[in-house]
Structure formats: C-alpha cells, structure tokens
Write a protein that holds these residues in place. Structure first.
Motif, PDB file in Angstrom:
ATOM      1  N   UNK A 116       0.842  -1.184   0.000  1.00 52.73           N
ATOM      2  CA  UNK A 116       0.000   0.000   0.000  1.00 52.73           C
ATOM      3  C   UNK A 116       0.886   1.247   0.000  1.00 52.73           C
ATOM      4  N   UNK A 117       0.552   2.239  -0.773  1.00 51.91           N
ATOM      5  CA  UNK A 117       1.342   3.458  -0.822  1.00 51.91           C
ATOM      6  C   UNK A 117       0.882   4.423   0.252  1.00 51.91           C
ATOM      7  N   UNK A 118       1.737   5.369   0.666  1.00 57.92           N
ATOM      8  CA  UNK A 118       1.306   6.358   1.669  1.00 57.92           C
ATOM      9  C   UNK A 118       0.078   7.135   1.239  1.00 57.92           C
ATOM     10  N   UNK A 119      -0.053   7.404  -0.072  1.00 60.33           N
ATOM     11  CA  UNK A 119      -1.201   8.176  -0.567  1.00 60.33           C
ATOM     12  C   UNK A 119      -2.516   7.491  -0.264  1.00 60.33           C
ATOM     13  N   UNK A 120      -2.510   6.146  -0.226  1.00 54.64           N
ATOM     14  CA  UNK A 120      -3.771   5.419  -0.082  1.00 54.64           C
ATOM     15  C   UNK A 120      -4.263   5.377   1.348  1.00 54.64           C
ATOM     16  N   UNK A 121      -3.423   5.791   2.321  1.00 59.71           N
ATOM     17  CA  UNK A 121      -3.820   5.671   3.711  1.00 59.71           C
ATOM     18  C   UNK A 121      -3.877   6.998   4.452  1.00 59.71           C
ATOM     19  N   UNK A 122      -3.336   8.073   3.891  1.00 60.83           N
ATOM     20  CA  UNK A 122      -3.330   9.322   4.637  1.00 60.83           C
ATOM     21  C   UNK A 122      -4.740   9.888   4.737  1.00 60.83           C
ATOM     22  N   UNK A 123      -5.049  10.597   5.828  1.00 64.28           N
ATOM     23  CA  UNK A 123      -6.386  11.171   5.981  1.00 64.28           C
ATOM     24  C   UNK A 123      -6.692  12.141   4.852  1.00 64.28           C
ATOM     25  N   UNK A 124      -7.942  12.190   4.385  1.00 62.36           N
ATOM     26  CA  UNK A 124      -8.298  13.098   3.299  1.00 62.36           C
ATOM     27  C   UNK A 124      -8.282  14.543   3.753  1.00 62.36           C
TER      28      UNK A 124
ATOM     29  N   UNK B  18     -15.997   4.755  -2.403  1.00 61.61           N
ATOM     30  CA  UNK B  18     -15.028   4.970  -3.472  1.00 61.61           C
ATOM     31  C   UNK B  18     -13.639   5.248  -2.912  1.00 61.61           C
ATOM     32  N   UNK B  19     -13.576   6.065  -1.857  1.00 63.10           N
ATOM     33  CA  UNK B  19     -12.277   6.361  -1.255  1.00 63.10           C
ATOM     34  C   UNK B  19     -11.649   5.083  -0.695  1.00 63.10           C
ATOM     35  N   UNK B  20     -12.473   4.229  -0.072  1.00 62.09           N
ATOM     36  CA  UNK B  20     -11.953   3.004   0.525  1.00 62.09           C
ATOM     37  C   UNK B  20     -11.623   1.946  -0.525  1.00 62.09           C
ATOM     38  N   UNK B  21     -12.521   1.737  -1.485  1.00 63.54           N
ATOM     39  CA  UNK B  21     -12.324   0.655  -2.459  1.00 63.54           C
ATOM     40  C   UNK B  21     -11.384   1.052  -3.596  1.00 63.54           C
ATOM     41  N   UNK B  22     -11.650   2.192  -4.215  1.00 63.70           N
ATOM     42  CA  UNK B  22     -10.788   2.592  -5.329  1.00 63.70           C
ATOM     43  C   UNK B  22      -9.526   3.298  -4.830  1.00 63.70           C
ATOM     44  N   UNK B  23      -9.628   4.021  -3.714  1.00 60.16           N
ATOM     45  CA  UNK B  23      -8.455   4.679  -3.167  1.00 60.16           C
ATOM     46  C   UNK B  23      -7.539   3.696  -2.472  1.00 60.16           C
ATOM     47  N   UNK B  24      -7.972   3.182  -1.307  1.00 58.48           N
ATOM     48  CA  UNK B  24      -7.143   2.253  -0.544  1.00 58.48           C
ATOM     49  C   UNK B  24      -7.043   0.891  -1.223  1.00 58.48           C
ATOM     50  N   UNK B  25      -8.188   0.340  -1.648  1.00 61.31           N
ATOM     51  CA  UNK B  25      -8.183  -1.001  -2.232  1.00 61.31           C
ATOM     52  C   UNK B  25      -7.396  -1.096  -3.520  1.00 61.31           C
ATOM     53  N   UNK B  26      -7.640  -0.172  -4.446  1.00 59.20           N
ATOM     54  CA  UNK B  26      -6.948  -0.178  -5.744  1.00 59.20           C
ATOM     55  C   UNK B  26      -5.620   0.593  -5.695  1.00 59.20           C
ATOM     56  N   UNK B  27      -5.301   1.137  -4.535  1.00 56.26           N
ATOM     57  CA  UNK B  27      -4.039   1.870  -4.310  1.00 56.26           C
ATOM     58  C   UNK B  27      -3.944   3.062  -5.269  1.00 56.26           C
TER      59      UNK B  27
ATOM     60  N   UNK C  36      -6.167   8.607  -2.465  1.00 54.31           N
ATOM     61  CA  UNK C  36      -7.459   8.757  -1.802  1.00 54.31           C
ATOM     62  C   UNK C  36      -7.992  10.175  -1.886  1.00 54.31           C
ATOM     63  N   UNK C  37      -7.115  11.168  -1.803  1.00 52.22           N
ATOM     64  CA  UNK C  37      -7.553  12.561  -1.923  1.00 52.22           C
ATOM     65  C   UNK C  37      -8.151  12.818  -3.296  1.00 52.22           C
ATOM     66  N   UNK C  38      -7.510  12.284  -4.330  1.00 49.47           N
ATOM     67  CA  UNK C  38      -8.033  12.470  -5.688  1.00 49.47           C
ATOM     68  C   UNK C  38      -9.414  11.854  -5.839  1.00 49.47           C
ATOM     69  N   UNK C  39      -9.588  10.648  -5.289  1.00 50.27           N
ATOM     70  CA  UNK C  39     -10.887   9.972  -5.389  1.00 50.27           C
ATOM     71  C   UNK C  39     -11.960  10.764  -4.656  1.00 50.27           C
ATOM     72  N   UNK C  40     -11.626  11.262  -3.485  1.00 48.26           N
ATOM     73  CA  UNK C  40     -12.594  12.049  -2.717  1.00 48.26           C
ATOM     74  C   UNK C  40     -12.962  13.343  -3.439  1.00 48.26           C
TER      75      UNK C  40
ATOM     76  N   UNK D 227      -9.138  -1.996   2.232  1.00 48.01           N
ATOM     77  CA  UNK D 227     -10.440  -1.315   2.233  1.00 48.01           C
ATOM     78  C   UNK D 227     -10.883  -0.997   3.661  1.00 48.01           C
ATOM     79  N   UNK D 228     -10.767  -1.997   4.533  1.00 45.59           N
ATOM     80  CA  UNK D 228     -11.159  -1.775   5.928  1.00 45.59           C
ATOM     81  C   UNK D 228     -10.330  -0.654   6.552  1.00 45.59           C
ATOM     82  N   UNK D 229      -9.036  -0.682   6.315  1.00 39.96           N
ATOM     83  CA  UNK D 229      -8.168   0.366   6.850  1.00 39.96           C
ATOM     84  C   UNK D 229      -8.553   1.735   6.277  1.00 39.96           C
ATOM     85  N   UNK D 230      -8.926   1.750   5.010  1.00 38.27           N
ATOM     86  CA  UNK D 230      -9.352   2.998   4.389  1.00 38.27           C
ATOM     87  C   UNK D 230     -10.596   3.568   5.040  1.00 38.27           C
ATOM     88  N   UNK D 231     -11.572   2.719   5.323  1.00 39.98           N
ATOM     89  CA  UNK D 231     -12.790   3.183   5.995  1.00 39.98           C
ATOM     90  C   UNK D 231     -12.470   3.741   7.380  1.00 39.98           C
ATOM     91  N   UNK D 232     -11.635   3.050   8.134  1.00 36.20           N
ATOM     92  CA  UNK D 232     -11.310   3.495   9.484  1.00 36.20           C
ATOM     93  C   UNK D 232     -10.536   4.811   9.462  1.00 36.20           C
TER      94      UNK D 232
END
Length: 224
Positions: free
Chosen positions: A1-9, A118-127, A130-134, A184-189
């Motif tokens: 997972x890249x840092x971009x996919x987990x940082x808060x939006x 979308x942020x969780x599945x396409x952002x975190x899940x698809x790496x 996340x900011x872009x997806x949001x 995905x779970x980590x992205x939601x949390x």
C-alpha cells in the motif's frame, strides 16, 4: 500500500446535506450487514411518520443499474481509474436526480454506500490517491456529504465467512483477495478517524438489534 492510499483526506469543501431532509449513508465491507441495518432504520423512521427514500450506489437509478452491471459483473479487466470514474459518474447522476430532490422535499434518504466507499475501495483497495478519489466525488456531487455515516466495521475474514454462507456468486469486488479487503477496511477506518462528527463506527459483530438501536439513537439526535 502506498502512503497516498492511507493518509487522511483533506477537509471537505462543503457542508453536510442540511436542509429540511436528512441524508444517512451506510458503509463498510461486503458482508458487514449494511442492507439489514438500512432496512431496520427505514422501518423505524416510517413507523415514526417520516417519509423515507431508500436507495443505493451504484444502482439507485436506471443509469446506475447499467453502471452497477459494469463495475460489479463485467468479467474482463477494468482499469482502476476507469472504475473510479464510473462510480463517480453514477454518483453525479444519482445525487442530482434522487438524493438532492428528496432532501429538498424534507425526506430522509437512507443510502447503501456513497463516496466513502469509493475512497476506501478505489483509493485504498486499488491503491489510487485517496484525496483524488474524494475530490472527484465531491466535484461530481456538488460537495454533498451525508449528515450521518454509519460504518459497520468487520474483519475481512469474518465478512468472507458471512458471504460464503449466503451461497451467492461473488461480484468483482467481493472476489478480491483478503489483502485488498484489509486495505479497504483500513481505508474506511482512516476516513472515520478524520471525520468523527459525521461517522458512527460500530462493531458489526454485535447483535443486529443492538446495532439497530445505536443507529436509531444517532438518527434521532439529528432529527431532534
């Protein structure tokens, strides 16, 4: 997972739905019990005399049904960015034609999945970023955020056990590997931690009636 996919939006650019109605979304991994809890909240609200619009993404409109078939049941590969854009396109149409009009009428919109998915599945899940997806979804919806987002949190292994018990074919996302669902779970949390005033995080392993009572309590506070 890249840092971009987990940082808060970044902070949202718009306020929650507001207006005479109420916008409640249910989020979480597949098998967490979103449909069950959405149905119980709808039943309680209707018994309380409220007008309710129950919907979902994707699939809440005729256009959404077509998008749902592509993103969940297409057998070929879909590029992650294309997948994100398809969800955003469905969301733009759905909000414009279903969600905003219902809120304006003073109704309660109960929705299974929204931009946080979308942020969780396409952002975190698809790496993806996340900011872009949001930001994409905020642009697509004119900045609309829910008044309340119920996150039903469940370990991916427990969720898979529930899905296996349903004996239904998995869709494209359900069929992804456990590592995907862990992201995905980590992205939601991460999303819930960034916006605690909007999110109600519940342990989806708890009994259904107890979860329903917590959801009703949160909704009643908003309704006043």
């Amino acid at each position: 997972m890249t840092p971009d996919s987990t940082r808060p939006p970044r902070a949202p650019r718009a306020a929650t739905a507001g207006g005479p109605g109420l916008f409640v979304t249910f989020e979480g991994g597949d098998g967490a019990g979103k449909t069950t809890q959405a149905a119980l909240l709808e039943e309680w609200l209707r018994e309380s005399g409220r007008e309710v619009v129950r919907t979902r993404e994707p699939g809440g409109t005729e256009v959404g049904v077509l998008v749902r078939d592509i993103v969940l049941h297409h057998r070929g590969h879909i590029a992650p960015r294309a997948e994100a854009l398809l969800y955003a396109a469905d969301r733009a149409h759905h909000v414009e034609t279903v969600v905003r009009p219902a809120i304006a009428r003073g109704e309660v919109v109960i929705q299974d999945r929204y931009l946080d998915s979308s942020v969780a599945y396409q952002g975190a899940g698809r790496v993806l970023d996340s900011d872009d997806i949001r930001e994409l979804s905020l642009w697509a919806t004119g900045g609309l955020l829910p008044d309340l987002t119920v996150l039903l949190d469940l370990d991916p292994a427990a969720a898979r056990t529930r899905l296996d018990a349903d004996a239904k074919p998995f869709d494209r996302l359900e069929a992804e590997k456990e590592e995907f669902h862990a992201r995905v779970r980590a992205g939601f949390l991460t999303l819930a931690a960034a916006e605690p005033e909007r999110f109600l995080v519940l342990d989806a392993r708890q009994p259904v009636p107890l979860l329903a009572a917590r959801v009703r309590e949160a909704a009643a506070t908003l309704i006043g």
